[in-house]
Design a protein around this motif. Structure first.
Motif, PDB file in Angstrom:
ATOM      1  N   ILE A 212       0.856  -1.195   0.000  1.00  0.00           N
ATOM      2  CA  ILE A 212       0.000   0.000   0.000  1.00  0.00           C
ATOM      3  C   ILE A 212       0.885   1.235   0.000  1.00  0.00           C
ATOM      4  O   ILE A 212       1.689   1.448   0.916  1.00  0.00           O
ATOM      5  CB  ILE A 212      -0.938   0.005   1.226  1.00  0.00           C
ATOM      6  CG1 ILE A 212      -1.868  -1.222   1.191  1.00  0.00           C
ATOM      7  CG2 ILE A 212      -1.753   1.293   1.266  1.00  0.00           C
ATOM      8  CD1 ILE A 212      -2.779  -1.349   2.399  1.00  0.00           C
ATOM      9  N   THR A 213       0.737   2.061  -1.034  1.00  0.00           N
ATOM     10  CA  THR A 213       1.586   3.241  -1.185  1.00  0.00           C
ATOM     11  C   THR A 213       0.791   4.544  -1.166  1.00  0.00           C
ATOM     12  O   THR A 213       1.377   5.618  -1.279  1.00  0.00           O
ATOM     13  CB  THR A 213       2.383   3.151  -2.497  1.00  0.00           C
ATOM     14  OG1 THR A 213       1.476   3.031  -3.598  1.00  0.00           O
ATOM     15  CG2 THR A 213       3.317   1.951  -2.490  1.00  0.00           C
ATOM     16  N   VAL A 214      -0.538   4.463  -1.050  1.00  0.00           N
ATOM     17  CA  VAL A 214      -1.357   5.678  -1.015  1.00  0.00           C
ATOM     18  C   VAL A 214      -1.520   6.140   0.428  1.00  0.00           C
ATOM     19  O   VAL A 214      -1.335   5.350   1.365  1.00  0.00           O
ATOM     20  CB  VAL A 214      -2.741   5.433  -1.656  1.00  0.00           C
ATOM     21  CG1 VAL A 214      -2.611   5.064  -3.121  1.00  0.00           C
ATOM     22  CG2 VAL A 214      -3.511   4.364  -0.885  1.00  0.00           C
ATOM     23  N   PRO A 215      -1.859   7.414   0.642  1.00  0.00           N
ATOM     24  CA  PRO A 215      -2.122   7.878   2.014  1.00  0.00           C
ATOM     25  C   PRO A 215      -3.196   7.016   2.671  1.00  0.00           C
ATOM     26  O   PRO A 215      -4.225   6.710   2.051  1.00  0.00           O
ATOM     27  CB  PRO A 215      -2.610   9.311   1.801  1.00  0.00           C
ATOM     28  CG  PRO A 215      -2.005   9.735   0.500  1.00  0.00           C
ATOM     29  CD  PRO A 215      -1.986   8.504  -0.351  1.00  0.00           C
ATOM     30  N   THR A 216      -2.957   6.615   3.920  1.00  0.00           N
ATOM     31  CA  THR A 216      -3.853   5.681   4.595  1.00  0.00           C
ATOM     32  C   THR A 216      -4.109   6.113   6.033  1.00  0.00           C
ATOM     33  O   THR A 216      -3.166   6.445   6.772  1.00  0.00           O
ATOM     34  CB  THR A 216      -3.261   4.252   4.593  1.00  0.00           C
ATOM     35  OG1 THR A 216      -3.029   3.839   3.243  1.00  0.00           O
ATOM     36  CG2 THR A 216      -4.206   3.272   5.253  1.00  0.00           C
ATOM     37  N   LEU A 217      -5.375   6.099   6.410  1.00  0.00           N
ATOM     38  CA  LEU A 217      -5.806   6.358   7.785  1.00  0.00           C
ATOM     39  C   LEU A 217      -6.509   5.106   8.295  1.00  0.00           C
ATOM     40  O   LEU A 217      -7.371   4.557   7.603  1.00  0.00           O
ATOM     41  CB  LEU A 217      -6.771   7.548   7.825  1.00  0.00           C
ATOM     42  CG  LEU A 217      -7.455   7.840   9.165  1.00  0.00           C
ATOM     43  CD1 LEU A 217      -6.444   8.341  10.194  1.00  0.00           C
ATOM     44  CD2 LEU A 217      -8.588   8.855   8.985  1.00  0.00           C
ATOM     45  N   VAL A 218      -6.153   4.651   9.487  1.00  0.00           N
ATOM     46  CA  VAL A 218      -6.757   3.458  10.073  1.00  0.00           C
ATOM     47  C   VAL A 218      -7.443   3.860  11.368  1.00  0.00           C
ATOM     48  O   VAL A 218      -6.804   4.381  12.291  1.00  0.00           O
ATOM     49  CB  VAL A 218      -5.706   2.358  10.334  1.00  0.00           C
ATOM     50  CG1 VAL A 218      -6.400   1.054  10.721  1.00  0.00           C
ATOM     51  CG2 VAL A 218      -4.818   2.141   9.114  1.00  0.00           C
ATOM     52  N   VAL A 219      -8.763   3.639  11.436  1.00  0.00           N
ATOM     53  CA  VAL A 219      -9.574   4.097  12.562  1.00  0.00           C
ATOM     54  C   VAL A 219     -10.072   2.904  13.367  1.00  0.00           C
ATOM     55  O   VAL A 219     -10.706   1.990  12.822  1.00  0.00           O
ATOM     56  CB  VAL A 219     -10.774   4.942  12.076  1.00  0.00           C
ATOM     57  CG1 VAL A 219     -11.621   5.404  13.256  1.00  0.00           C
ATOM     58  CG2 VAL A 219     -10.277   6.141  11.268  1.00  0.00           C
ATOM     59  N   GLU A 220      -9.819   2.934  14.659  1.00  0.00           N
ATOM     60  CA  GLU A 220     -10.230   1.872  15.587  1.00  0.00           C
ATOM     61  C   GLU A 220     -11.287   2.409  16.546  1.00  0.00           C
ATOM     62  O   GLU A 220     -11.192   3.546  17.014  1.00  0.00           O
ATOM     63  CB  GLU A 220      -9.007   1.399  16.371  1.00  0.00           C
ATOM     64  CG  GLU A 220      -9.273   0.336  17.422  1.00  0.00           C
ATOM     65  CD  GLU A 220      -8.001  -0.134  18.102  1.00  0.00           C
ATOM     66  OE1 GLU A 220      -8.072  -0.497  19.297  1.00  0.00           O
ATOM     67  OE2 GLU A 220      -6.939  -0.147  17.447  1.00  0.00           O
ATOM     68  N   GLY A 221     -12.299   1.603  16.823  1.00  0.00           N
ATOM     69  CA  GLY A 221     -13.263   1.951  17.858  1.00  0.00           C
ATOM     70  C   GLY A 221     -12.696   1.574  19.214  1.00  0.00           C
ATOM     71  O   GLY A 221     -12.310   0.420  19.437  1.00  0.00           O
ATOM     72  N   GLY A 222     -12.626   2.525  20.119  1.00  0.00           N
ATOM     73  CA  GLY A 222     -12.009   2.271  21.411  1.00  0.00           C
ATOM     74  C   GLY A 222     -12.724   1.240  22.249  1.00  0.00           C
ATOM     75  O   GLY A 222     -12.139   0.655  23.168  1.00  0.00           O
ATOM     76  N   ALA A 223     -14.007   1.004  21.946  1.00  0.00           N
ATOM     77  CA  ALA A 223     -14.789   0.009  22.690  1.00  0.00           C
ATOM     78  C   ALA A 223     -15.387  -1.024  21.742  1.00  0.00           C
ATOM     79  O   ALA A 223     -16.491  -1.522  21.964  1.00  0.00           O
ATOM     80  CB  ALA A 223     -15.896   0.698  23.495  1.00  0.00           C
ATOM     81  N   ASP A 224     -14.638  -1.356  20.669  1.00  0.00           N
ATOM     82  CA  ASP A 224     -15.092  -2.346  19.693  1.00  0.00           C
ATOM     83  C   ASP A 224     -15.169  -3.722  20.361  1.00  0.00           C
ATOM     84  O   ASP A 224     -14.188  -4.194  20.940  1.00  0.00           O
ATOM     85  CB  ASP A 224     -14.103  -2.385  18.516  1.00  0.00           C
ATOM     86  CG  ASP A 224     -14.649  -3.116  17.295  1.00  0.00           C
ATOM     87  OD1 ASP A 224     -15.456  -4.042  17.464  1.00  0.00           O
ATOM     88  OD2 ASP A 224     -14.238  -2.755  16.170  1.00  0.00           O
ATOM     89  N   LYS A 225     -16.338  -4.349  20.270  1.00  0.00           N
ATOM     90  CA  LYS A 225     -16.545  -5.661  20.894  1.00  0.00           C
ATOM     91  C   LYS A 225     -16.105  -6.811  19.995  1.00  0.00           C
ATOM     92  O   LYS A 225     -16.118  -7.969  20.413  1.00  0.00           O
ATOM     93  CB  LYS A 225     -18.025  -5.830  21.246  1.00  0.00           C
ATOM     94  CG  LYS A 225     -18.549  -4.780  22.217  1.00  0.00           C
ATOM     95  CD  LYS A 225     -20.060  -4.840  22.338  1.00  0.00           C
ATOM     96  CE  LYS A 225     -20.587  -3.733  23.245  1.00  0.00           C
ATOM     97  NZ  LYS A 225     -22.062  -3.709  23.313  1.00  0.00           N
ATOM     98  N   LEU A 226     -15.727  -6.495  18.748  1.00  0.00           N
ATOM     99  CA  LEU A 226     -15.423  -7.528  17.768  1.00  0.00           C
ATOM    100  C   LEU A 226     -13.946  -7.620  17.408  1.00  0.00           C
ATOM    101  O   LEU A 226     -13.500  -8.651  16.903  1.00  0.00           O
ATOM    102  CB  LEU A 226     -16.242  -7.285  16.494  1.00  0.00           C
ATOM    103  CG  LEU A 226     -17.760  -7.353  16.677  1.00  0.00           C
ATOM    104  CD1 LEU A 226     -18.471  -6.785  15.456  1.00  0.00           C
ATOM    105  CD2 LEU A 226     -18.208  -8.781  16.939  1.00  0.00           C
ATOM    106  N   LEU A 227     -13.183  -6.551  17.631  1.00  0.00           N
ATOM    107  CA  LEU A 227     -11.771  -6.527  17.259  1.00  0.00           C
ATOM    108  C   LEU A 227     -10.913  -6.242  18.483  1.00  0.00           C
ATOM    109  O   LEU A 227     -11.330  -5.528  19.395  1.00  0.00           O
ATOM    110  CB  LEU A 227     -11.523  -5.470  16.187  1.00  0.00           C
ATOM    111  CG  LEU A 227     -12.182  -5.710  14.828  1.00  0.00           C
ATOM    112  CD1 LEU A 227     -11.954  -4.507  13.912  1.00  0.00           C
ATOM    113  CD2 LEU A 227     -11.649  -6.979  14.180  1.00  0.00           C
TER     114      LEU A 227
END
Length: 273
Positions: A212-227
């Motif tokens: 992956i060479t394009v600009p990338t933002l990765v967002v996590e849910g602080g209270a995600d019950k699945l990850l």
């Protein structure tokens, strides 16, 4: 209503999508839970993004008002190819892509493949990485029985705030989407596995993120019950120049639960990208 719903044929398959705004295109790909679709997934974000961009949010195959079809050999690949052709037919040669859950996994799957198909200018990944947790919330997503109580358990799994599963109107709205003609069948079929078959999806930890060479933002849910906590930073570290953000008080759909925060994140990221 902040968007217009349109329908087109993509290689003979009815494809429904939402469109709003003008400017550089932003394509939004929703999640894959029972009842999912473009409107439920992105209704809290389209207006904010459309103030600066042309927003396109398709109902992916099997969901919403798009064709209820599935490829049992390469279901994820079929959805990726479908979105690529959707963009091609609309004359979108380059776009910012934002995905949640299944939509985000599809983006990462394509971007780390030998021959990516999507015309990606930048990637925003929302709760679409890490190894899924084997718990009662995952079971609620997998074992949905097309009942209101079953949908309430799905909504509980998706959100941190108990107000969502307690909201009868919201639960019923998702329930009605999940039981539209062909909707339950299409999503349930995607979960079929021949006894003894190996998992079809590449584990999150095994993807070639360095591609992956394009600009990338990765967002996590602080209270995600699945990850699991920390997955976003782990993936961002493997992508040159990527950054990760944890959104507090948000589950698996922070773009809904903390829409103001996520809209600001996306607009800042897209402006820089």
């Amino acid at each position: 209503m902040d968007f217009e719903r349109k329908t087109m044929l993509v290689d003979g398959l009815a494809t429904s999508y939402l469109e709003a705004g003008d400017g550089d295109p932003v394509v939004l790909l929703h999640g894959g839970e029972f009842g999912a679709g473009a409107e439920l997934g992105w209704e809290c974000n389209i207006a904010a993004l459309a103030a600066r961009y042309r927003v396109l949010a398709p109902d992916q195959l099997g969901f919403g008002q798009s064709a209820k079809v599935i490829d049992f050999v390469d279901g994820r690949g079929m959805r990726i190819r479908h979105v690529a052709r959707f963009c091609e037919l609309l004359g979108v040669g380059s776009a910012h892509f934002v995905g949640n859950s299944m939509g985000a996994i599809n983006l990462l799957t394509d971007a780390t493949s030998d021959a990516p198909r999507l015309p990606v200018r930048s990637l925003a990944i929302i709760c679409g990485g890490g190894e899924i947790q084997q718990n009662r919330h995952f079971e609620a997503l997998q074992q949905y029985d097309a009942t209101l109580p079953g949908m309430r358990r799905i909504v509980e799994a998706l959100f941190c705030d108990p107000g969502y599963p307690d909201d009868d109107r919201y639960v019923r709205r998702r329930y009605e989407s999940s039981t539209a003609p062909g909707a339950w069948e299409a999503v349930a079929a995607a979960r079929f596995r021949r006894p003894g078959a190996t998992p079809s999806a590449t584990p999150s930890s095994a993807r070639a993120y360095e591609r992956i060479t394009v600009p990338t933002l990765v967002v996590e849910g602080g209270a995600d019950k699945l990850l699991p906590a920390g997955w976003a930073a782990q993936i961002a570290k493997a992508i040159d120049g990527a950054r990760s953000v944890v959104v507090d008080k948000a589950g698996h759909c922070p773009q809904i639960e903390q829409s103001t925060t996520v809209n600001r994140l996306l607009l800042d990221f897209l402006g820089d990208a």
